[in-house]
Write an enzyme that holds these catalytic residues in place. Structure first.
Site, PDB file in Angstrom:
ATOM      1  N   GLU A  21       0.728  -1.208  -0.067  1.00 34.69           N
ATOM      2  CA  GLU A  21       0.019   0.108  -0.229  1.00 34.69           C
ATOM      3  C   GLU A  21       0.696   1.226   0.033  1.00 34.69           C
ATOM      4  OE1 GLU A  21      -2.130   2.820   3.023  1.00 34.69           O
ATOM      5  OE2 GLU A  21      -2.028   0.602   3.600  1.00 34.69           O
ATOM      6  N   ASP A  80       0.446   3.800  -3.206  1.00 36.88           N
ATOM      7  CA  ASP A  80      -0.157   5.085  -2.921  1.00 36.88           C
ATOM      8  C   ASP A  80       1.067   6.265  -3.905  1.00 36.88           C
ATOM      9  OD1 ASP A  80      -1.255   7.445  -1.529  1.00 36.88           O
ATOM     10  OD2 ASP A  80       0.582   7.733  -0.642  1.00 36.88           O
ATOM     11  N   ASP A  84      -7.049   1.022   0.863  1.00 35.41           N
ATOM     12  CA  ASP A  84      -5.766   0.503   1.004  1.00 35.41           C
ATOM     13  C   ASP A  84      -5.671  -0.669   0.235  1.00 35.41           C
ATOM     14  OD1 ASP A  84      -5.418   2.424   2.915  1.00 35.41           O
ATOM     15  OD2 ASP A  84      -5.704   1.199   4.659  1.00 35.41           O
ATOM     16  N   GLU A  90      -4.808   0.560  -3.478  1.00 35.52           N
ATOM     17  CA  GLU A  90      -3.208   1.044  -3.323  1.00 35.52           C
ATOM     18  C   GLU A  90      -2.341   0.103  -3.558  1.00 35.52           C
ATOM     19  OE1 GLU A  90      -3.779   5.523  -1.794  1.00 35.52           O
ATOM     20  OE2 GLU A  90      -3.398   3.781  -0.467  1.00 35.52           O
TER      21      GLU A  90
END
Length: 233
Positions: free
Chosen positions: A39, A43, A112, A115
């Protein structure tokens, strides 16, 4: 037939290393290897892909406008909705307690996981494949980037309103309740010298702050509440 084949079809990528996808779908509550590191990577990769598209498609836009447009594309609500659209929620691996509390519908977990999958695709196949997948997920939203109108969030508008009148900047007091996997953030917003105090409550601190700021602007009764977005920044 691998039970993840249908998901990979939706994602538009067949993993060479299937273990990456399995980890990307695993929440920390399961007690196994979880998706937090993926994650973290995803991101940044997702932000870069959207920022790159904005830079190419909006050559006249200023840095602040580009930042706000990117935020509108990668905020938690947007990512959670996309996660559901892709059916990621059907494959999430959660701990028993998290499952019972509705974790597969929790906005933060869905965002999450998306990502983390971005990070997994990046490791598995590189940036260009990852870019193709991401832009395909966004679909028409990508085509609309050239027409996207940047909106300022409530916190930015409140700060500008106060600065224009040479008033102190707002203070945001945060109270956190609930278990680590299901926290609630209560934010009180106030400005020294002004009588108003507003509250925002949400499952993320950023959104709770935006809600409190928007309500504060509305109390100022100066037309600043119109067209404000409470999205995360």
């Amino acid at each position: 037939m691998n039970h993840l084949n249908k998901l990979m079809e939706r994602l538009g990528h067949q993993f060479n290393n299937l273990e990456l996808l399995k980890i990307a779908l695993t929440h920390r509550s399961s007690g196994a290897d979880n998706n937090e590191r993926l994650e973290f990577l995803g991101d940044s990769v997702l932000g870069f892909i959207i920022a790159s598209e904005l830079y190419q498609r909006r050559p006249q836009a200023r840095e602040g406008d580009l930042s706000r447009m990117r935020a509108s594309m990668v905020n938690g609500d947007e990512l959670a909705q996309m996660s559901i659209k892709l059916g990621i929620n059907e494959y999430l691996q959660l701990g028993v307690g998290e499952q019972k509390s509705g974790g597969k519908r929790r906005r933060s977990i869905l965002a999450d996981a998306l990502e983390a999958i971005v990070g997994a695709i990046y490791i598995d196949a590189g940036l260009e494949t990852c870019r193709r997948c991401v832009l395909n997920w966004y679909g028409e939203r990508v085509d609309d980037l050239s027409k996207l109108s940047p909106k300022k969030d409530a916190k930015s508008l409140l700060q500008e309103w106060l600065q224009a009148r040479r008033l102190p900047l707002p203070t945001y007091e945060v109270k956190i309740t609930g278990e680590a996997h299901a926290q609630t953030f209560t934010v009180n917003c106030y400005v020294k010298g002004l009588p108003h105090k507003t509250e925002g409550v949400n499952t993320t601190r950023r959104r709770a702050e935006q809600i409190a700021a928007k309500r504060f602007l509305e109390l100022l009764d100066d037309g600043k509440g119109d067209g404000i977005t409470e999205r995360d920044q």
